[in-house]
Design an enzyme around this catalytic site. Structure first.
Site, short mmCIF file in Angstrom:
data_model
loop_
_atom_site.label_atom_id
_atom_site.label_comp_id
_atom_site.label_asym_id
_atom_site.label_seq_id
_atom_site.Cartn_x
_atom_site.Cartn_y
_atom_site.Cartn_z
N GLY A 86 0.81 -1.21 0.00
CA GLY A 86 0.00 0.00 0.00
C GLY A 86 0.85 1.26 0.00
N SER A 87 0.27 2.36 -0.48
CA SER A 87 1.02 3.61 -0.61
C SER A 87 1.44 4.19 0.73
CB SER A 87 0.19 4.64 -1.39
OG SER A 87 -1.00 4.95 -0.68
N CYS A 142 2.01 2.16 3.44
CA CYS A 142 2.50 1.02 4.21
C CYS A 142 4.02 0.92 4.13
CB CYS A 142 1.86 -0.27 3.70
SG CYS A 142 2.20 -1.70 4.74
N ASP A 190 -5.28 -6.41 -2.51
CA ASP A 190 -5.33 -5.27 -1.59
C ASP A 190 -3.96 -4.58 -1.55
OD1 ASP A 190 -5.80 -3.48 0.50
OD2 ASP A 190 -5.46 -5.00 2.04
N GLY A 198 -7.63 1.82 -1.16
CA GLY A 198 -7.53 2.73 -0.03
C GLY A 198 -7.16 4.11 -0.51
N TYR A 225 -4.95 11.17 5.08
CA TYR A 225 -4.95 9.74 4.73
C TYR A 225 -3.79 9.09 5.46
CZ TYR A 225 -4.52 5.45 1.95
OH TYR A 225 -4.43 4.14 1.55
N ARG A 226 -4.08 8.02 6.17
CA ARG A 226 -3.02 7.38 6.94
C ARG A 226 -3.16 5.86 6.92
NH1 ARG A 226 -5.35 9.49 12.73
NH2 ARG A 226 -7.04 7.98 12.98
N MET A 280 -3.19 2.18 8.63
CA MET A 280 -3.66 1.68 9.92
C MET A 280 -2.49 1.23 10.79
SD MET A 280 -6.80 2.32 9.89
CE MET A 280 -7.47 1.44 11.29
N ARG A 308 -4.32 -5.21 14.74
CA ARG A 308 -4.00 -5.62 13.36
C ARG A 308 -2.54 -5.99 13.23
NH1 ARG A 308 -2.77 -4.07 7.97
NH2 ARG A 308 -4.39 -4.84 6.55
N GLN A 360 4.15 0.63 11.14
CA GLN A 360 4.24 -0.06 9.85
C GLN A 360 3.48 0.72 8.78
OE1 GLN A 360 3.90 -4.38 9.73
NE2 GLN A 360 3.99 -4.46 11.98
#
EC number: 1.1.1.205
Length: 524
Positions: free
Chosen positions: A333-334, A336, A369, A392, A416-417, A419, A438, A450
């Site tokens: 993810g962007s 992550c 994902d 996301g 935007y963040r 998790m 998580r 992370q």
């Protein structure tokens, strides 16, 4: 002396003399021993024969073993992406939204209920009032529930003897909030007899031009209701994802794998939840396996999407435990940084291909994902075997995403963040919130991030953005020569759809280049 050219009429016949089709098969492309791990940018799908209009392309696909969607678009359970508004419009536009769990169980259940109440077939448990309810109380209920049509029964219960109906027109210009509804209600509302079909009920609404159709039994007791607003939604959103039985919008939500999440899930199921995501960055854990077993025993009709996974070994454990779908991606993810911090993960293209190759043999649909930045990436994820694509960052910054807009350097932005960011982990305290559970960090005194926190530019409403993705994906399938996502998968597996590996210079060539300046407008 050069050889004479071949007879052009024999071009198709001559093509058959080649030992293989142009390009690479998916198996050749995804050979890690030759090419290493691949992302979506590392390859292209080769064009095929176009003999149908793009509008004929079907994007229907499986979310889980039992749930089918009309589009492959899914919104991520992140606290800056999906709450009730996002889930409502994702479902109306043919996809589904998964509501995040970085909130209290009651708040999450309330959001699920809001989605389920937004559109209905027969409303079997309508909110009713009694004749002694005041106009002021009705106005409060209107603000709370978002609608103003309330049946009136003798005892304020359903079932109960129907005596009238209060609508916005009845109270719109009333200033005296102390008036009781028996003085202002419509006393002879349009009714239908219990047992009529949804089609018959909608036809009555069309003919009478009324906003509500109240369904009563032979004794005049209210048993259910139909709404004209829902009829209009059916016309405006023909692809909407709905329950086959209740005709309500489909809604998903995420939970963790700690003991407290069992009670959270009970509240979500009571609110009408259709499918649950077990939200872990590394899904191959005894915690998730035990949670799947408990859910299957406690809520056997609830569909479960397990994950996240990046290898077939991870997938095998979850499939054997009874997962109805898998979520693929670890660190792509962007927002992550799992791969960077934990040295654990996998390039997304390779992860999607390998997990899907395994899971599809068992009839378990997979969701890609992470790593999706554009329509081309969506097409590639689906070509590699996934059934749906979770977004996301692509949906962050839209009108329907949570949060307020703010301005920085003249740009309209939204937060935007990830998790796995410290901000998300500390949102509701460190102990057992969505982010710490998580990443298995509930008991850590020092939190290891992370993910990161950032901001994205305003993208407008998904009511425009999702149709743009839908039409773009149809055109992409047309270029490849596939009339449906099903045929895309089949033709990839049988070698009809071919691929090409991209070098670094090929990737540069495929982007905008050699311009002094340009404006990139994706849709109008």
């Amino acid at each position: 002396m050069s050889a004479a050219p071949l007879d052009y009429k024999k071009a198709l016949e001559h093509l058959k003399t080649y030992s293989s089709k142009d390009g690479l098969s998916v198996q050749e492309l995804m050979d890690s021993t030759t090419r290493g791990g691949l992302t979506y940018n590392d390859f292209l799908v080769l064009p095929g024969l176009v003999n149908f209009p793009s509008s004929a392309v079907s994007l229907q696909t499986k979310l889980t073993k039992k749930i089918t969607l009309n589009t492959p678009f899914v919104s991520s359970p992140m606290d800056t992406v999906t709450e009730a508004d996002m889930a409502i419009y994702m479902a109306l536009l043919g996809g589904i939204g998964f509501i995040h769990h970085n909130c209290t169980p009651k708040e999450q259940a309330s959001m699920v209920k809001k989605v389920k109440m937004f559109e209905n077939g027969f409303i079997n448990s309508p909110i009713v009032i009694s004749p002694t309810t005041t106009v002021g109380e009705v106005k409060v209920m209107k603000r709370k529930f978002g609608f103003s049509g309330f049946p009136v029964t003798e005892d304020g219960k359903c079932p109960g003897k129907l005596v009238g109906l209060v609508t916005s027109r009845d109270i719109q210009f009333l200033e005296d909030d102390s008036l009781v509804v028996s003085e202002v209600m419509t006393k002879n509302p349009v009714t239908g007899i219990k047992g009529i079909t949804l089609k018959e009920g909608n036809e009555i609404l069309k003919q009478t031009k009324k906003g509500k159709l109240l369904i009563v039994d032979d004794n005049g007791n209210l048993v259910s209701m139909l709404s004209r607003a829902d009829l209009m939604k059916n016309q405006n959103y023909p692809l909407a994802s709905k329950s086959a039985t209740t005709k309500q919008l489909l809604c998903g939500a995420a939970i963790g794998t700690i003991e407290a999440d069992k009670e959270r899930l009970r509240l979500l199921v009571e609110a009408g939840l259709d499918v649950v995501i077990l939200d872990s960055s590394q899904g191959n854990s005894v915690f998730q396996l035990n949670m799947i077993k408990w859910i299957k025993e406690t809520f056997p009709d609830l569909e479960i999407i397990a994950g996240n996974v990046a290898t077939r070994e991870q997938a095998a454990n979850l499939i054997a435990a009874g997962a109805d779908g898998l979520r693929i991606g670890m660190g792509s993810g962007s927002i992550c940084i799992t791969q960077e911090v934990m040295a654990c993960g996998r390039p997304q293209g390779t992860a999607v291909y390998n997990v899907c190759q395994f899971a599809n043999q068992f009839g378990v649909p997979c969701m890609a994902d992470g790593g999706v930045q554009n329509i081309g990436h969506i097409t590639k994820a689906l070509a590699l075997g996934s059934s749906t694509v979770m977004m996301g960052g692509m949906l962050a910054g839209t009108t329907e995403s949570p949060g307020e807009y703010f301005y920085k350097d003249g740009k309209r932005l939204k937060a935007y963040r990830g998790m796995g960011s410290i901000d998300a982990m500390q949102k509701t305290g460190n102990k057992g919130n969505a982010s710490t559970s998580r990443y298995f960090s509930e008991s850590d005194s020092v939190l290891v991030a992370q993910g990161v926190s950032g901001a994205v530019v305003d993208k407008g409403s998904i009511k425009k953005f999702i149709p743009y993705l839908y039409n773009g994906l149809q055109h992409s399938c047309q270029d490849i020569g596939c009339e449906s996502l099903t045929s895309l998968k089949e033709n990839v597996q049988n070698g009809e759809v071919r691929f090409e590996f991209r070098t670094a210079s090929a990737q540069l060539e495929g982007g905008v280049h050699n311009l002094h300046s340009y404006e990139k407008r994706l849709y109008n």
